[in-house]
Design a protein around this motif. Structure first.
Motif, PDB file in Angstrom:
ATOM      1  N   ASP A  79     -11.555  16.086  31.974  1.00 23.95           N
ATOM      2  CA  ASP A  79     -12.709  15.837  31.121  1.00 23.95           C
ATOM      3  C   ASP A  79     -12.705  14.334  30.863  1.00 23.95           C
ATOM      4  O   ASP A  79     -12.273  13.875  29.818  1.00 23.95           O
ATOM      5  N   ALA A  80     -13.170  13.574  31.845  1.00 22.55           N
ATOM      6  CA  ALA A  80     -12.758  12.169  31.901  1.00 22.55           C
ATOM      7  C   ALA A  80     -13.742  11.149  31.334  1.00 22.55           C
ATOM      8  O   ALA A  80     -13.392   9.994  31.175  1.00 22.55           O
ATOM      9  N   PHE A  81     -14.983  11.559  31.038  1.00 20.27           N
ATOM     10  CA  PHE A  81     -15.846  10.619  30.333  1.00 20.27           C
ATOM     11  C   PHE A  81     -15.359  10.521  28.891  1.00 20.27           C
ATOM     12  O   PHE A  81     -14.833  11.480  28.346  1.00 20.27           O
ATOM     13  N   GLY A  82     -15.600   9.364  28.269  1.00 21.61           N
ATOM     14  CA  GLY A  82     -15.229   9.315  26.859  1.00 21.61           C
ATOM     15  C   GLY A  82     -14.925   7.925  26.371  1.00 21.61           C
ATOM     16  O   GLY A  82     -14.648   7.007  27.151  1.00 21.61           O
ATOM     17  N   ASN A 125     -13.478  16.801  38.246  1.00 25.08           N
ATOM     18  CA  ASN A 125     -13.473  15.610  37.415  1.00 25.08           C
ATOM     19  C   ASN A 125     -14.907  15.374  36.946  1.00 25.08           C
ATOM     20  O   ASN A 125     -15.805  15.192  37.761  1.00 25.08           O
ATOM     21  N   THR A 126     -15.109  15.382  35.633  1.00 28.41           N
ATOM     22  CA  THR A 126     -16.483  15.306  35.118  1.00 28.41           C
ATOM     23  C   THR A 126     -17.169  13.981  35.444  1.00 28.41           C
ATOM     24  O   THR A 126     -18.383  13.886  35.362  1.00 28.41           O
ATOM     25  N   THR A 127     -16.380  12.947  35.810  1.00 26.18           N
ATOM     26  CA  THR A 127     -16.982  11.647  36.094  1.00 26.18           C
ATOM     27  C   THR A 127     -17.316  11.472  37.577  1.00 26.18           C
ATOM     28  O   THR A 127     -17.850  10.449  37.980  1.00 26.18           O
ATOM     29  N   ASP A 128     -17.003  12.489  38.370  1.00 25.46           N
ATOM     30  CA  ASP A 128     -17.321  12.467  39.792  1.00 25.46           C
ATOM     31  C   ASP A 128     -18.823  12.760  39.959  1.00 25.46           C
ATOM     32  O   ASP A 128     -19.307  13.779  39.471  1.00 25.46           O
ATOM     33  N   PRO A 129     -19.577  11.881  40.639  1.00 24.00           N
ATOM     34  CA  PRO A 129     -21.022  12.122  40.798  1.00 24.00           C
ATOM     35  C   PRO A 129     -21.341  13.497  41.384  1.00 24.00           C
ATOM     36  O   PRO A 129     -22.352  14.095  41.030  1.00 24.00           O
ATOM     37  N   ASP A 130     -20.465  14.008  42.260  1.00 19.02           N
ATOM     38  CA  ASP A 130     -20.695  15.341  42.809  1.00 19.02           C
ATOM     39  C   ASP A 130     -20.594  16.409  41.728  1.00 19.02           C
ATOM     40  O   ASP A 130     -21.109  17.510  41.878  1.00 19.02           O
ATOM     41  N   TRP A 134     -24.559  18.120  38.679  1.00 18.24           N
ATOM     42  CA  TRP A 134     -24.948  19.435  38.151  1.00 18.24           C
ATOM     43  C   TRP A 134     -25.049  19.433  36.635  1.00 18.24           C
ATOM     44  O   TRP A 134     -25.802  20.216  36.071  1.00 18.24           O
ATOM     45  N   THR A 135     -24.316  18.546  35.977  1.00 16.74           N
ATOM     46  CA  THR A 135     -24.505  18.377  34.535  1.00 16.74           C
ATOM     47  C   THR A 135     -25.931  17.878  34.294  1.00 16.74           C
ATOM     48  O   THR A 135     -26.640  18.360  33.407  1.00 16.74           O
ATOM     49  N   GLN A 136     -26.336  16.910  35.122  1.00 14.06           N
ATOM     50  CA  GLN A 136     -27.698  16.385  35.010  1.00 14.06           C
ATOM     51  C   GLN A 136     -28.732  17.450  35.369  1.00 14.06           C
ATOM     52  O   GLN A 136     -29.781  17.558  34.734  1.00 14.06           O
ATOM     53  N   TRP A 137     -28.413  18.243  36.364  1.00 12.08           N
ATOM     54  CA  TRP A 137     -29.329  19.308  36.785  1.00 12.08           C
ATOM     55  C   TRP A 137     -29.577  20.295  35.635  1.00 12.08           C
ATOM     56  O   TRP A 137     -30.715  20.683  35.369  1.00 12.08           O
ATOM     57  N   ILE A 138     -28.500  20.655  34.935  1.00 11.49           N
ATOM     58  CA  ILE A 138     -28.655  21.582  33.808  1.00 11.49           C
ATOM     59  C   ILE A 138     -29.518  20.935  32.724  1.00 11.49           C
ATOM     60  O   ILE A 138     -30.401  21.570  32.150  1.00 11.49           O
ATOM     61  N   LEU A 451     -28.057  11.043  39.564  1.00  8.09           N
ATOM     62  CA  LEU A 451     -28.441   9.698  39.172  1.00  8.09           C
ATOM     63  C   LEU A 451     -27.146   9.002  38.769  1.00  8.09           C
ATOM     64  O   LEU A 451     -26.570   9.307  37.726  1.00  8.09           O
ATOM     65  N   LYS A 452     -26.702   8.085  39.671  1.00  5.19           N
ATOM     66  CA  LYS A 452     -25.370   7.514  39.447  1.00  5.19           C
ATOM     67  C   LYS A 452     -25.386   6.412  38.398  1.00  5.19           C
ATOM     68  O   LYS A 452     -26.385   5.710  38.240  1.00  5.19           O
ATOM     69  N   LEU A 453     -24.259   6.270  37.749  1.00  3.64           N
ATOM     70  CA  LEU A 453     -24.063   5.148  36.832  1.00  3.64           C
ATOM     71  C   LEU A 453     -24.044   3.878  37.660  1.00  3.64           C
ATOM     72  O   LEU A 453     -23.313   3.794  38.653  1.00  3.64           O
ATOM     73  N   PRO A 454     -24.828   2.869  37.282  1.00  2.00           N
ATOM     74  CA  PRO A 454     -24.782   1.614  38.022  1.00  2.00           C
ATOM     75  C   PRO A 454     -23.524   0.821  37.660  1.00  2.00           C
ATOM     76  O   PRO A 454     -22.982   0.997  36.581  1.00  2.00           O
ATOM     77  N   MET A 455     -23.075  -0.008  38.588  1.00  2.00           N
ATOM     78  CA  MET A 455     -21.940  -0.881  38.276  1.00  2.00           C
ATOM     79  C   MET A 455     -22.463  -2.003  37.377  1.00  2.00           C
ATOM     80  O   MET A 455     -23.468  -2.636  37.695  1.00  2.00           O
TER      81      MET A 455
END
Length: 804
Positions: A79-82, A125-130, A134-138, A451-455
């Motif tokens: 649960d790696a975002f935070g 890993n919640t921070t993996d775009p793959d 699906w978090t975004q999809w929900i 939708l990826k986080l930009p650098m």
RNA sequence: GCUGGUGUGGUGGAAUAGGCAGACACAAGGGACUUAAAAUCCCUCGGACUAAUAAUCCGUACCGGUUCAAGUCCGGUCACCAGCACCA
């Protein structure tokens, strides 16, 4: 022959990994068992000995289930975002992605050294775009169904994290994470309409096996109350609606109170003679945080509105209106009718402002001296057409009357509020919405997910409270998917709760690119059979994830209305001094040191033996040595090993009882007594002087879920059969052999123990009494007395009641 | 303040549906083995009165009750922990 745990544990961990023995299979013919632990947040501090407690507990269950023939899914992820990661990144100028990667590596190594049977092939890993695709999809589905909406609102603002917090994240007026002051601020926020599911979140608790205290806490948090709305009319002609759970007491309403934020105050500004005073009070109230406003049940403050009064609709009496901050604008209608005779707060307020107190329910003490609140069984009085009715009947009659008159209606209210879903931070899932001047808020097409986080170069939050993403002009400026015109991306990100609200579904099919998981996988693995976690997540994570799951159920995505069939919770492991383990208290114990010195098996045994699993327990560096001794004693059983393919008669009782006890205790999360039973068994065997191959094999299998390495090793070196994980089955017991033929029972005279006698289990009552009385001590005690009563509880006790 | 939980030896904790309180460990003390130490093994280990592991009495936070019998059930009090914070 000292046991070399390092060599043995490394050997078996390698074998398990090479053979992938803990990978769940997709063989749907087999019965499945899905065990779940709350996936960890990979912090920079690494593991402490508290982490492995739940992992070991469910590992024990999972290993037992495999031995029982189930297809077991026991996964783990991150649960790696935070915020802590983001703050660390800001401070050290390292990208949070890199920090996260390093932390995960460390956590993974530590967890693997414990020999937990996780299926690492399903690691997520919640921070993996793959994953967050699906978090975004929900989120998009929630948006499309109108359950995600944007709202201007007063938010909790952490002055240090520079971030909006959910109500649930504000603890005692300070930020749950950093402890800094929380103030109010008006911001436009994404909200999730969890309140739409309030009823089902309560009702469906009947479908699941959770501890009663968890159910109670969720119910209280949602706080459903059934009452009525009543429309009062003000002398201005305006309608003033209140919510009440006690409409039966309407005849006792002697004044009204509205919250300082109530819109009618503005409307009445030219009619109020003391408008200046009221305005001053409003300003005072707005300055206070929720915390200060509610801090103590202190003196009630308030201002009477001069120039406007209300009319009690049941008796057309004019009653005064007050403004006071003890009435909350966010609950009910922001206005109450006050019945001082039957509500403590109203009573205090009435006393202070010298307002009339009218008793309307008989049965209390003097209503002028104290409020009679606990009056459910009382009878109505001073109440016109309600007189003589019970409280229950009076409520029904009043609602009927109000409805007839068109001035009231039955109404259900909840304490639960909608979920503030936006965070003004970088390290979270971007919210997949754009804002177009023409079309408003528009979801981005699902084909563009993730939708990826930009650098970015800097993750510093801005002082204005915008997300760091607001500085990324390239990223923000986009086109509207709807009209093709100019549009701006949402710069807020999702809270940490987002990724953890559905992660258990992803484990079922973690590499799927077409859906969050395949229909087949969801059908087969749902629901989670056993979910263990901490009590602190009862009202946040557990409620949020149940909400998301119900939403997905309504969409037809998941097959069950509830995500978790069974929930248990573990107590914390405290420091040696009995305080919570923390770096600042300097009482943190690192599991690496324990594994190094005593080995993973000892560590695991101690984690389970330390005390009642559901309660907190202090770590004890000396007690752990007892578990190491037990491991050594088990190892040394090979010194007294003899041949034999059946349990010998002398040990049949001991073994059958142990099989029953260990099995039952694991199911009932009584791991400490399961281990105590195994310790008792080794005492029996040692006293007997030898153990044969069959017996040692059973012992090893019983111990295997707790101490998987040494038991496999014993199996191998003593040639007890193919490996435990590979081939063995959980042993069965014979109920008839669990009962001894004779038992020692206590003999009491008048409830005092006088003797102990051995009797056959199936001995007749008369025989037992005869035997009891033949004992010298008993005979002495009843000599010359009259026997009043004789009691025999089979296999337990004899009590002879005598009188002089 | 409200809600929920807990309270048992020097310590962690056992005790199924009211039936022998203290299982299983830790620590402590004594002994065996050893040149010695560690490790291991054996014994003792709630309190009082005892030569006694004879008998008796007391003892599961405190006070009272129900019962042949209460750690367990009921009423009240206190302490601690967690959650909630004026929810009408």
């Amino acid at each position: 022959m000292r046991y070399d745990h390092k060599k043995v544990e490394a050997k078996w961990q390698k074998i398990w990994e090479d053979k992938g023995v803990f990978h769940a299979s997709e063989d749907t013919a087999k019965e499945k068992f899905y065990a779940l632990i709350e996936f960890p947040y990979p912090s920079g501090q690494g593991l402490h000995v508290g982490h492995p407690r739940p992992y070991t507990a469910l590992d024990t269950v999972a290993r037992k289930r495999r031995l029982q023939g189930y297809n077991v899914l026991y996964p783990i992820g991150w649960d790696a975002f935070g915020l802590p990661t983001e703050n660390y990144a800001i401070k050290n100028h390292i990208h949070p992605e890199i920090v996260t990667k390093q932390n995960i590596e460390r956590f993974k190594k530590q967890i693997q050294s414990l020999g937990i049977s996780f299926d690492w092939s399903r690691e997520i890993n919640t921070t993996d775009p793959d994953y967050y695709k699906w978090t975004q999809w929900i989120f998009l589905q929630l948006f499309k169904k109108g359950l995600a909406y944007k709202k201007e609102m007063n938010v909790n603002w952490c002055t240090s994290c520079k971030c909006v917090l959910a109500n649930e994240e504000v603890v005692n007026g300070v930020c749950e994470r950093c402890g800094s002051e929380v103030i109010h601020k008006v911001k436009s926020q994404w909200m999730l309409k969890i309140t739409a599911y309030a009823d089902r979140l309560i009702n469906d608790l009947d479908l699941v096996n959770y501890p009663p205290r968890v159910k109670a806490q969720q119910k209280n948090w949602i706080g459903r109350s059934t009452g009525a709305e009543v429309d009062f009319t003000a002398t201005t002609g305006d309608k003033l609606t209140v919510y009440t759970t006690r409409c039966d007491t309407l005849f006792g309403a002697t004044y009204m109170v509205i919250s300082p934020e109530h819109p009618l105050i503005e409307k009445w500004s030219d009619k109020l003679e003391n408008i200046e005073e009221v305005r001053a009070y409003q300003i005072e109230a707005s300055k206070k945080s929720d915390f200060e406003r509610t801090e103590v049940a202190k003196d009630k403050t308030g201002i009477r509105l001069n120039g406007v009064e209300a009319i009690n609709p049941v008796n057309n009496t004019k009653i005064p209106i007050f403004v006071s901050d003890y009435v909350l604008v966010s609950y009910g209608t922001g206005a109450i009718m006050a019945v001082p005779a039957h509500d403590t707060r109203d009573w205090e307020f009435a006393k202070k402002f010298n307002l009339p107190i009218i008793e309307v329910v008989k049965g209390g003490k003097d209503a002028q001296k104290e409020a009679f609140t606990d009056c459910a069984s009382g009878i109505l009085t001073n109440s016109g057409f309600l007189n003589g009715l019970s409280v229950e009947d009076a409520k029904a009659k009043m609602i009927e009357w109000l409805t007839e008159q068109g001035i009231g209606r039955a109404k259900v209210n909840y304490k639960l509020r909608d979920w503030v879903f936006s965070r003004q931070r970088y390290w979270g899932e971007p919210i997949p919405i754009v804002h177009c001047e023409k079309c408003g808020f528009v979801p981005i097409p699902e084909s563009e997910l993730p939708l990826k986080l930009p650098m970015v170069d800097s993750y510093e939050p801005t002082d204005t409270g915008e997300s760091p993403l607001a500085k990324m002009t390239d990223w923000i400026n986009t086109t509207c998917p709807c009209c093709g015109g100019k549009a701006l991306r949402e710069t807020d990100t999702m809270p940490q709760w987002a990724g953890s609200s559905w992660y258990f579904l992803r484990y079922m099919d973690p590499h799927n690119n077409e859906a969050l998981a395949s229909k087949e996988a969801l059908e087969y693995w749902s629901p989670v059979d056993w979910y263990n976690g901490g009590m602190e997540h009862t009202t946040l994570h557990l409620l949020y994830s149940r909400f998301w799951h119900k939403f997905l159920y309504d969409l037809g995505v998941v097959p069950t209305p509830e995500p978790y069939a069974k929930r248990t919770s573990h107590g914390m492991i405290l420091g040696e001094n009995g305080e919570k383990m923390s770096k600042s208290r300097g009482n943190v114990v690192n599991p690496d040191d324990i594994v190094e010195e005593y080995g993973a098996d000892t560590m695991r045994l101690y984690e389970m033996f330390i005390g009642d699993f559901e309660k907190a327990a202090p770590w004890s560096p000396s007690s752990i040595r007892g578990c190491r001794r037990f491991v050594e004693r088990f190892w040394n059983l090979q010194n007294i090993l003899v041949d034999g393919e059946k349990i010998r008669p002398e040990l049949e009782g001991a073994f059958n009882k142990a099989i029953k006890k260990v099995g039952d205790d694991i199911e009932n999360i009584k791991f400490n007594t399961a281990i105590a039973a195994l310790m008792a068994l080794i005492n029996d065997v040692t006293a007997f002087g030898s153990i044969n191959k069959k017996e040692l094999g059973i012992f090893a299998i019983l111990l295997n879920p707790f101490a998987p390495h040494i038991t496999e090793e014993i199996f191998e070196i003593c040639s007890l059969g193919d490996g435990i994980v590979a081939e063995q089955k959980w042993p069965e017991y014979d109920e008839s052999k669990c009962v001894d033929e004779t038992t020692e029972i206590a003999v009491q005279v008048n409830g005092k123990i006088k003797a102990k006698i051995n009797v056959a289990v199936d001995a007749q009552q008369d025989e037992v009494f005869k035997l009891a009385k033949s004992d010298d001590n008993v005979a002495k005690a009843i000599d010359g007395m009259n026997i009043v009563k004789e009691i025999y509880v089979k296999g337990r006790i004899v009590n002879i009641v005598v009188k002089p």
